[in-house]
Motif scaffolding. Sequence first.
Motif, PDB file in Angstrom:
ATOM      1  N   THR A 227       0.827  -1.213   0.000  1.00 53.63           N
ATOM      2  CA  THR A 227       0.000   0.000   0.000  1.00 53.63           C
ATOM      3  C   THR A 227       0.856   1.257   0.000  1.00 53.63           C
ATOM      4  O   THR A 227       1.762   1.410   0.826  1.00 53.63           O
ATOM      5  N   VAL A 228       0.538   2.163  -0.923  1.00 55.82           N
ATOM      6  CA  VAL A 228       1.178   3.477  -1.002  1.00 55.82           C
ATOM      7  C   VAL A 228       0.066   4.518  -1.026  1.00 55.82           C
ATOM      8  O   VAL A 228      -0.906   4.375  -1.776  1.00 55.82           O
ATOM      9  N   VAL A 229       0.188   5.567  -0.215  1.00 52.78           N
ATOM     10  CA  VAL A 229      -0.869   6.578  -0.133  1.00 52.78           C
ATOM     11  C   VAL A 229      -0.283   7.969  -0.377  1.00 52.78           C
ATOM     12  O   VAL A 229       0.914   8.216  -0.155  1.00 52.78           O
ATOM     13  N   ARG A 230      -1.136   8.870  -0.827  1.00 54.74           N
ATOM     14  CA  ARG A 230      -0.737  10.271  -0.985  1.00 54.74           C
ATOM     15  C   ARG A 230      -0.634  10.900   0.405  1.00 54.74           C
ATOM     16  O   ARG A 230      -1.608  10.948   1.164  1.00 54.74           O
ATOM     17  N   ALA A 231       0.535  11.388   0.757  1.00 53.05           N
ATOM     18  CA  ALA A 231       0.772  11.895   2.108  1.00 53.05           C
ATOM     19  C   ALA A 231      -0.155  13.059   2.441  1.00 53.05           C
ATOM     20  O   ALA A 231      -0.674  13.152   3.560  1.00 53.05           O
ATOM     21  N   SER A 232      -0.370  13.949   1.488  1.00 51.71           N
ATOM     22  CA  SER A 232      -1.182  15.125   1.766  1.00 51.71           C
ATOM     23  C   SER A 232      -2.650  14.797   1.968  1.00 51.71           C
ATOM     24  O   SER A 232      -3.413  15.644   2.443  1.00 51.71           O
ATOM     25  N   ALA A 233      -3.061  13.550   1.595  1.00 53.99           N
ATOM     26  CA  ALA A 233      -4.468  13.162   1.757  1.00 53.99           C
ATOM     27  C   ALA A 233      -4.733  12.495   3.102  1.00 53.99           C
ATOM     28  O   ALA A 233      -5.890  12.217   3.432  1.00 53.99           O
ATOM     29  N   ILE A 234      -3.679  12.242   3.897  1.00 57.82           N
ATOM     30  CA  ILE A 234      -3.878  11.581   5.188  1.00 57.82           C
ATOM     31  C   ILE A 234      -4.661  12.509   6.110  1.00 57.82           C
ATOM     32  O   ILE A 234      -4.277  13.655   6.336  1.00 57.82           O
ATOM     33  N   HIS A 235      -5.758  11.994   6.626  1.00 60.07           N
ATOM     34  CA  HIS A 235      -6.638  12.794   7.488  1.00 60.07           C
ATOM     35  C   HIS A 235      -6.389  12.492   8.961  1.00 60.07           C
ATOM     36  O   HIS A 235      -6.132  13.398   9.762  1.00 60.07           O
ATOM     37  N   THR A 236      -6.453  11.214   9.327  1.00 58.76           N
ATOM     38  CA  THR A 236      -6.220  10.830  10.722  1.00 58.76           C
ATOM     39  C   THR A 236      -5.392   9.554  10.768  1.00 58.76           C
ATOM     40  O   THR A 236      -5.414   8.739   9.845  1.00 58.76           O
ATOM     41  N   VAL A 237      -4.648   9.399  11.856  1.00 60.25           N
ATOM     42  CA  VAL A 237      -3.915   8.158  12.155  1.00 60.25           C
ATOM     43  C   VAL A 237      -4.280   7.769  13.577  1.00 60.25           C
ATOM     44  O   VAL A 237      -4.152   8.575  14.509  1.00 60.25           O
ATOM     45  N   THR A 238      -4.766   6.554  13.747  1.00 61.85           N
ATOM     46  CA  THR A 238      -5.175   6.101  15.078  1.00 61.85           C
ATOM     47  C   THR A 238      -4.420   4.839  15.453  1.00 61.85           C
ATOM     48  O   THR A 238      -4.030   4.051  14.601  1.00 61.85           O
ATOM     49  N   ARG A 239      -4.219   4.674  16.751  1.00 64.67           N
ATOM     50  CA  ARG A 239      -3.534   3.495  17.282  1.00 64.67           C
ATOM     51  C   ARG A 239      -4.531   2.706  18.122  1.00 64.67           C
ATOM     52  O   ARG A 239      -5.191   3.274  19.006  1.00 64.67           O
ATOM     53  N   ASN A 240      -4.651   1.394  17.840  1.00 63.80           N
ATOM     54  CA  ASN A 240      -5.586   0.576  18.618  1.00 63.80           C
ATOM     55  C   ASN A 240      -4.896   0.043  19.877  1.00 63.80           C
ATOM     56  O   ASN A 240      -3.721   0.332  20.131  1.00 63.80           O
ATOM     57  N   GLU A 241      -5.609  -0.761  20.646  1.00 62.47           N
ATOM     58  CA  GLU A 241      -5.073  -1.241  21.923  1.00 62.47           C
ATOM     59  C   GLU A 241      -3.869  -2.141  21.739  1.00 62.47           C
ATOM     60  O   GLU A 241      -3.040  -2.269  22.635  1.00 62.47           O
ATOM     61  N   ALA A 242      -3.766  -2.791  20.572  1.00 67.43           N
ATOM     62  CA  ALA A 242      -2.627  -3.663  20.300  1.00 67.43           C
ATOM     63  C   ALA A 242      -1.420  -2.888  19.767  1.00 67.43           C
ATOM     64  O   ALA A 242      -0.378  -3.474  19.483  1.00 67.43           O
ATOM     65  N   GLY A 243      -1.574  -1.561  19.642  1.00 66.81           N
ATOM     66  CA  GLY A 243      -0.473  -0.742  19.162  1.00 66.81           C
ATOM     67  C   GLY A 243      -0.389  -0.622  17.655  1.00 66.81           C
ATOM     68  O   GLY A 243       0.548  -0.025  17.126  1.00 66.81           O
ATOM     69  N   GLN A 244      -1.374  -1.164  16.932  1.00 66.43           N
ATOM     70  CA  GLN A 244      -1.355  -1.104  15.472  1.00 66.43           C
ATOM     71  C   GLN A 244      -1.938   0.221  14.993  1.00 66.43           C
ATOM     72  O   GLN A 244      -2.912   0.722  15.558  1.00 66.43           O
ATOM     73  N   LEU A 245      -1.347   0.761  13.940  1.00 69.94           N
ATOM     74  CA  LEU A 245      -1.784   2.039  13.391  1.00 69.94           C
ATOM     75  C   LEU A 245      -2.696   1.834  12.188  1.00 69.94           C
ATOM     76  O   LEU A 245      -2.482   0.934  11.372  1.00 69.94           O
ATOM     77  N   HIS A 246      -3.714   2.674  12.080  1.00 71.49           N
ATOM     78  CA  HIS A 246      -4.603   2.707  10.927  1.00 71.49           C
ATOM     79  C   HIS A 246      -4.814   4.172  10.544  1.00 71.49           C
ATOM     80  O   HIS A 246      -4.889   5.041  11.413  1.00 71.49           O
ATOM     81  N   LEU A 247      -4.886   4.419   9.260  1.00 71.62           N
ATOM     82  CA  LEU A 247      -5.108   5.803   8.838  1.00 71.62           C
ATOM     83  C   LEU A 247      -6.314   5.913   7.920  1.00 71.62           C
ATOM     84  O   LEU A 247      -6.736   4.940   7.292  1.00 71.62           O
ATOM     85  N   SER A 248      -6.870   7.102   7.885  1.00 68.55           N
ATOM     86  CA  SER A 248      -7.966   7.407   6.962  1.00 68.55           C
ATOM     87  C   SER A 248      -7.508   8.532   6.044  1.00 68.55           C
ATOM     88  O   SER A 248      -6.651   9.341   6.411  1.00 68.55           O
ATOM     89  N   LEU A 249      -8.093   8.556   4.849  1.00 69.35           N
ATOM     90  CA  LEU A 249      -7.711   9.550   3.851  1.00 69.35           C
ATOM     91  C   LEU A 249      -8.893  10.441   3.523  1.00 69.35           C
ATOM     92  O   LEU A 249     -10.041   9.978   3.489  1.00 69.35           O
ATOM     93  N   ARG A 250      -8.615  11.695   3.265  1.00 71.43           N
ATOM     94  CA  ARG A 250      -9.659  12.598   2.796  1.00 71.43           C
ATOM     95  C   ARG A 250     -10.125  12.123   1.414  1.00 71.43           C
ATOM     96  O   ARG A 250      -9.311  11.886   0.536  1.00 71.43           O
ATOM     97  N   GLY A 251     -11.427  11.974   1.270  1.00 71.34           N
ATOM     98  CA  GLY A 251     -11.966  11.581  -0.013  1.00 71.34           C
ATOM     99  C   GLY A 251     -12.165  10.096  -0.194  1.00 71.34           C
ATOM    100  O   GLY A 251     -12.676   9.668  -1.233  1.00 71.34           O
ATOM    101  N   ARG A 252     -11.761   9.270   0.799  1.00 67.50           N
ATOM    102  CA  ARG A 252     -11.976   7.828   0.698  1.00 67.50           C
ATOM    103  C   ARG A 252     -12.635   7.330   1.976  1.00 67.50           C
ATOM    104  O   ARG A 252     -12.274   7.747   3.078  1.00 67.50           O
ATOM    105  N   PRO A 253     -13.591   6.380   1.845  1.00 68.67           N
ATOM    106  CA  PRO A 253     -14.296   5.915   3.040  1.00 68.67           C
ATOM    107  C   PRO A 253     -13.542   4.839   3.817  1.00 68.67           C
ATOM    108  O   PRO A 253     -13.764   4.674   5.020  1.00 68.67           O
TER     109      PRO A 253
END
Length: 269
Positions: A227-253
Amino acid sequence: MSPTALIAEDEPLLAAALQAELARAWPHLQVCAVVGDGASAVRQALLHRPDVLFLDIRMPGLSGLEAAAELADAWPQGAGAPPFPATVFVTAYDQYAVQAFEAQAVDYLLKPVMPERLARTVQRLQQLLAQPSPAHPGEPLEHTLAQLRALLAPAAPAQPREPLRVIQASVGNTLRLVPVDDVLVFEAADKYVRVLTASEELLIRTPLKDLLPQLSNTVFWQIHRGTVVRASAIHTVTRNEAGQLHLSLRGRPEGHAVSRLYAQRFKAM
Protein backbone atom coordinates in the motif's frame (compact mmCIF):
# COMPACT_ATOMS: atom_id res chain seq x y z
CA MET A 1 16.97 -25.24 26.53
CA SER A 2 18.36 -25.94 23.07
CA PRO A 3 18.13 -23.14 20.50
CA THR A 4 15.67 -23.65 17.64
CA ALA A 5 15.64 -22.71 13.98
CA LEU A 6 13.31 -22.57 11.01
CA ILE A 7 14.51 -23.17 7.44
CA ALA A 8 12.58 -21.70 4.50
CA GLU A 9 13.89 -22.99 1.17
CA ASP A 10 11.81 -23.92 -1.88
CA GLU A 11 14.33 -26.47 -3.21
CA PRO A 12 14.04 -29.62 -1.05
CA LEU A 13 17.57 -30.85 -1.80
CA LEU A 14 19.08 -27.53 -0.74
CA ALA A 15 16.91 -27.43 2.37
CA ALA A 16 18.05 -30.94 3.30
CA ALA A 17 21.69 -30.02 2.63
CA LEU A 18 21.47 -26.93 4.85
CA GLN A 19 19.82 -28.94 7.62
CA ALA A 20 22.56 -31.59 7.40
CA GLU A 21 25.33 -28.98 7.49
CA LEU A 22 23.70 -27.29 10.47
CA ALA A 23 23.55 -30.61 12.32
CA ARG A 24 27.33 -30.91 11.92
CA ALA A 25 28.16 -27.27 12.66
CA TRP A 26 25.67 -26.80 15.54
CA PRO A 27 24.63 -30.17 17.01
CA HIS A 28 22.51 -28.59 19.77
CA LEU A 29 20.38 -26.59 17.33
CA GLN A 30 16.90 -28.05 16.84
CA VAL A 31 15.26 -27.39 13.45
CA CYS A 32 11.60 -26.99 14.38
CA ALA A 33 10.25 -26.55 10.83
CA VAL A 34 11.34 -26.72 7.20
CA VAL A 35 9.03 -24.95 4.71
CA GLY A 36 9.12 -24.16 1.02
CA ASP A 37 7.50 -20.75 0.67
CA GLY A 38 7.39 -17.37 2.36
CA ALA A 39 3.81 -17.50 3.61
CA SER A 40 4.43 -20.85 5.32
CA ALA A 41 7.59 -19.43 6.86
CA VAL A 42 5.58 -16.64 8.47
CA ARG A 43 2.90 -19.03 9.78
CA GLN A 44 5.36 -21.57 11.17
CA ALA A 45 7.60 -18.93 12.71
CA LEU A 46 4.64 -17.43 14.56
CA LEU A 47 3.66 -20.93 15.71
CA HIS A 48 7.11 -22.14 16.84
CA ARG A 49 8.79 -18.79 17.63
CA PRO A 50 12.29 -20.02 16.74
CA ASP A 51 15.51 -18.40 17.83
CA VAL A 52 16.95 -18.34 14.30
CA LEU A 53 15.50 -18.02 10.78
CA PHE A 54 17.23 -19.18 7.60
CA LEU A 55 15.26 -17.57 4.78
CA ASP A 56 15.85 -18.17 1.09
CA ILE A 57 15.65 -14.88 -0.81
CA ARG A 58 13.74 -16.28 -3.82
CA MET A 59 10.68 -18.33 -2.89
CA PRO A 60 7.17 -18.70 -4.33
CA GLY A 61 4.81 -15.95 -3.20
CA LEU A 62 6.68 -13.95 -0.59
CA SER A 63 10.42 -13.55 -0.97
CA GLY A 64 12.63 -14.09 2.06
CA LEU A 65 12.80 -10.34 2.65
CA GLU A 66 9.03 -9.94 2.31
CA ALA A 67 8.44 -12.89 4.64
CA ALA A 68 10.75 -11.34 7.24
CA ALA A 69 8.85 -8.04 6.93
CA GLU A 70 5.46 -9.74 7.35
CA LEU A 71 6.74 -11.72 10.32
CA ALA A 72 8.11 -8.56 11.95
CA ASP A 73 4.71 -6.95 11.49
CA ALA A 74 2.92 -9.85 13.18
CA TRP A 75 5.50 -10.66 15.87
CA PRO A 76 4.13 -10.28 19.42
CA GLN A 77 5.39 -7.37 21.46
CA GLY A 78 5.15 -6.27 25.04
CA ALA A 79 6.08 -7.80 28.37
CA GLY A 80 6.96 -11.48 28.08
CA ALA A 81 7.09 -11.50 24.28
CA PRO A 82 9.95 -13.55 22.79
CA PRO A 83 12.77 -11.69 21.04
CA PHE A 84 12.54 -11.52 17.26
CA PRO A 85 14.57 -14.34 15.69
CA ALA A 86 18.10 -13.76 14.47
CA THR A 87 17.75 -13.86 10.70
CA VAL A 88 20.10 -15.24 8.04
CA PHE A 89 19.25 -14.85 4.36
CA VAL A 90 20.29 -17.54 1.90
CA THR A 91 20.85 -16.52 -1.70
CA ALA A 92 22.46 -17.53 -4.95
CA TYR A 93 25.32 -15.20 -5.77
CA ASP A 94 24.02 -11.76 -6.62
CA GLN A 95 26.49 -8.89 -6.43
CA TYR A 96 23.87 -6.28 -5.58
CA ALA A 97 22.14 -8.43 -2.95
CA VAL A 98 25.48 -9.20 -1.31
CA GLN A 99 26.45 -5.51 -1.29
CA ALA A 100 23.08 -4.62 0.24
CA PHE A 101 23.40 -7.28 2.96
CA GLU A 102 26.92 -6.18 3.82
CA ALA A 103 25.93 -2.51 3.90
CA GLN A 104 23.18 -3.28 6.41
CA ALA A 105 25.30 -5.76 8.41
CA VAL A 106 22.80 -8.52 7.65
CA ASP A 107 24.06 -12.08 7.85
CA TYR A 108 23.75 -14.11 4.66
CA LEU A 109 24.83 -17.43 3.17
CA LEU A 110 25.57 -18.07 -0.49
CA LYS A 111 24.34 -21.17 -2.28
CA PRO A 112 25.68 -23.77 -2.26
CA VAL A 113 26.35 -23.34 1.46
CA MET A 114 30.00 -24.00 2.28
CA PRO A 115 30.82 -25.56 5.68
CA GLU A 116 33.48 -22.94 6.46
CA ARG A 117 31.13 -20.03 5.79
CA LEU A 118 28.32 -21.70 7.75
CA ALA A 119 30.68 -22.25 10.70
CA ARG A 120 31.38 -18.49 10.87
CA THR A 121 27.65 -17.74 10.70
CA VAL A 122 26.93 -20.26 13.46
CA GLN A 123 29.61 -18.68 15.65
CA ARG A 124 28.05 -15.23 15.20
CA LEU A 125 24.57 -16.58 15.94
CA GLN A 126 25.76 -18.34 19.08
CA GLN A 127 27.40 -15.13 20.31
CA LEU A 128 24.23 -13.17 19.56
CA LEU A 129 21.98 -15.64 21.40
CA ALA A 130 24.34 -15.68 24.39
CA GLN A 131 24.02 -11.94 24.92
CA PRO A 132 21.87 -10.79 27.86
CA SER A 133 18.38 -9.54 27.11
CA PRO A 134 18.35 -5.84 26.14
CA ALA A 135 17.01 -3.29 28.58
CA HIS A 136 14.33 -2.41 26.05
CA PRO A 137 12.74 -5.62 24.65
CA GLY A 138 11.69 -3.96 21.40
CA GLU A 139 15.24 -2.97 20.39
CA PRO A 140 16.14 -6.14 18.39
CA LEU A 141 12.91 -5.90 16.40
CA GLU A 142 13.42 -2.18 15.73
CA HIS A 143 16.94 -2.91 14.52
CA THR A 144 15.62 -5.63 12.19
CA LEU A 145 12.90 -3.30 10.88
CA ALA A 146 15.50 -0.64 10.05
CA GLN A 147 17.54 -3.21 8.13
CA LEU A 148 14.49 -4.49 6.25
CA ARG A 149 13.38 -0.96 5.32
CA ALA A 150 16.76 -0.36 3.70
CA LEU A 151 16.83 -3.74 1.93
CA LEU A 152 13.27 -3.41 0.61
CA ALA A 153 13.65 0.19 -0.55
CA PRO A 154 13.18 0.50 -4.34
CA ALA A 155 16.48 0.36 -6.18
CA ALA A 156 17.44 3.53 -7.99
CA PRO A 157 17.10 3.02 -11.76
CA ALA A 158 20.28 3.00 -13.85
CA GLN A 159 18.88 5.93 -15.82
CA PRO A 160 16.78 8.53 -13.97
CA ARG A 161 13.14 8.22 -14.97
CA GLU A 162 10.67 10.96 -15.59
CA PRO A 163 8.19 11.11 -12.71
CA LEU A 164 5.01 9.20 -13.49
CA ARG A 165 2.33 11.70 -14.50
CA VAL A 166 -0.46 9.59 -16.00
CA ILE A 167 -1.81 6.13 -15.19
CA GLN A 168 -3.15 4.07 -18.10
CA ALA A 169 -5.98 1.76 -17.02
CA SER A 170 -8.17 -0.47 -19.16
CA VAL A 171 -11.91 -0.36 -18.49
CA GLY A 172 -13.54 -2.89 -20.79
CA ASN A 173 -12.57 -1.86 -24.31
CA THR A 174 -11.66 1.65 -23.22
CA LEU A 175 -8.27 2.97 -22.18
CA ARG A 176 -8.58 5.45 -19.31
CA LEU A 177 -5.88 8.02 -18.60
CA VAL A 178 -5.80 9.07 -14.94
CA PRO A 179 -3.53 11.91 -13.79
CA VAL A 180 -1.26 10.79 -10.96
CA ASP A 181 -2.22 14.05 -9.21
CA ASP A 182 -5.72 12.55 -8.76
CA VAL A 183 -4.51 9.28 -7.23
CA LEU A 184 -4.87 8.80 -3.48
CA VAL A 185 -3.88 5.13 -3.12
CA PHE A 186 -1.94 2.45 -4.97
CA GLU A 187 -2.73 -0.95 -3.47
CA ALA A 188 -1.46 -4.36 -4.58
CA ALA A 189 -4.31 -6.84 -5.22
CA ASP A 190 -3.35 -10.30 -6.54
CA LYS A 191 -1.98 -9.77 -10.06
CA TYR A 192 -3.21 -6.18 -10.22
CA VAL A 193 -2.74 -2.84 -8.50
CA ARG A 194 -5.83 -0.96 -7.38
CA VAL A 195 -5.67 2.72 -8.19
CA LEU A 196 -8.00 4.74 -5.97
CA THR A 197 -9.02 8.34 -6.59
CA ALA A 198 -11.61 10.28 -4.60
CA SER A 199 -14.36 9.13 -6.98
CA GLU A 200 -13.38 5.81 -8.53
CA GLU A 201 -11.35 2.61 -8.41
CA LEU A 202 -9.38 1.24 -11.35
CA LEU A 203 -7.11 -1.77 -11.88
CA ILE A 204 -3.76 -1.79 -13.63
CA ARG A 205 -1.35 -4.66 -14.31
CA THR A 206 1.89 -2.80 -13.51
CA PRO A 207 3.35 -4.34 -10.32
CA LEU A 208 3.63 -2.00 -7.37
CA LYS A 209 7.39 -2.60 -7.17
CA ASP A 210 7.70 -1.21 -10.73
CA LEU A 211 5.56 1.82 -9.89
CA LEU A 212 7.44 2.81 -6.73
CA PRO A 213 10.64 4.07 -8.44
CA GLN A 214 8.46 6.35 -10.59
CA LEU A 215 6.67 7.95 -7.63
CA SER A 216 8.02 10.75 -5.46
CA ASN A 217 8.63 9.38 -1.96
CA THR A 218 7.75 12.77 -0.52
CA VAL A 219 4.38 12.83 -2.30
CA PHE A 220 3.51 9.15 -1.87
CA TRP A 221 4.29 7.29 1.34
CA GLN A 222 4.53 3.52 1.53
CA ILE A 223 2.63 2.43 4.64
CA HIS A 224 2.52 -1.32 3.99
CA ARG A 225 4.25 -3.82 1.73
CA GLY A 226 1.31 -3.52 -0.67
CA THR A 227 0.00 0.00 0.00
CA VAL A 228 1.18 3.48 -1.00
CA VAL A 229 -0.87 6.58 -0.13
CA ARG A 230 -0.74 10.27 -0.98
CA ALA A 231 0.77 11.89 2.11
CA SER A 232 -1.18 15.13 1.77
CA ALA A 233 -4.47 13.16 1.76
CA ILE A 234 -3.88 11.58 5.19
CA HIS A 235 -6.64 12.79 7.49
CA THR A 236 -6.22 10.83 10.72
CA VAL A 237 -3.91 8.16 12.15
CA THR A 238 -5.18 6.10 15.08
CA ARG A 239 -3.53 3.49 17.28
CA ASN A 240 -5.59 0.58 18.62
CA GLU A 241 -5.07 -1.24 21.92
CA ALA A 242 -2.63 -3.66 20.30
CA GLY A 243 -0.47 -0.74 19.16
CA GLN A 244 -1.36 -1.10 15.47
CA LEU A 245 -1.78 2.04 13.39
CA HIS A 246 -4.60 2.71 10.93
CA LEU A 247 -5.11 5.80 8.84
CA SER A 248 -7.97 7.41 6.96
CA LEU A 249 -7.71 9.55 3.85
CA ARG A 250 -9.66 12.60 2.80
CA GLY A 251 -11.97 11.58 -0.01
CA ARG A 252 -11.98 7.83 0.70
CA PRO A 253 -14.30 5.92 3.04
CA GLU A 254 -12.03 2.92 3.80
CA GLY A 255 -9.20 2.74 6.31
CA HIS A 256 -5.67 1.46 5.73
CA ALA A 257 -3.41 -0.46 8.07
CA VAL A 258 0.13 0.80 8.68
CA SER A 259 2.68 -1.98 9.08
CA ARG A 260 5.41 -1.84 11.73
CA LEU A 261 7.92 -1.63 8.91
CA TYR A 262 6.67 1.85 7.97
CA ALA A 263 5.26 3.04 11.30
CA GLN A 264 8.37 5.16 11.93
CA ARG A 265 6.74 7.85 9.77
CA PHE A 266 4.34 8.42 12.66
CA LYS A 267 6.86 8.45 15.52
CA ALA A 268 5.10 11.34 17.21
CA MET A 269 2.40 8.89 18.27
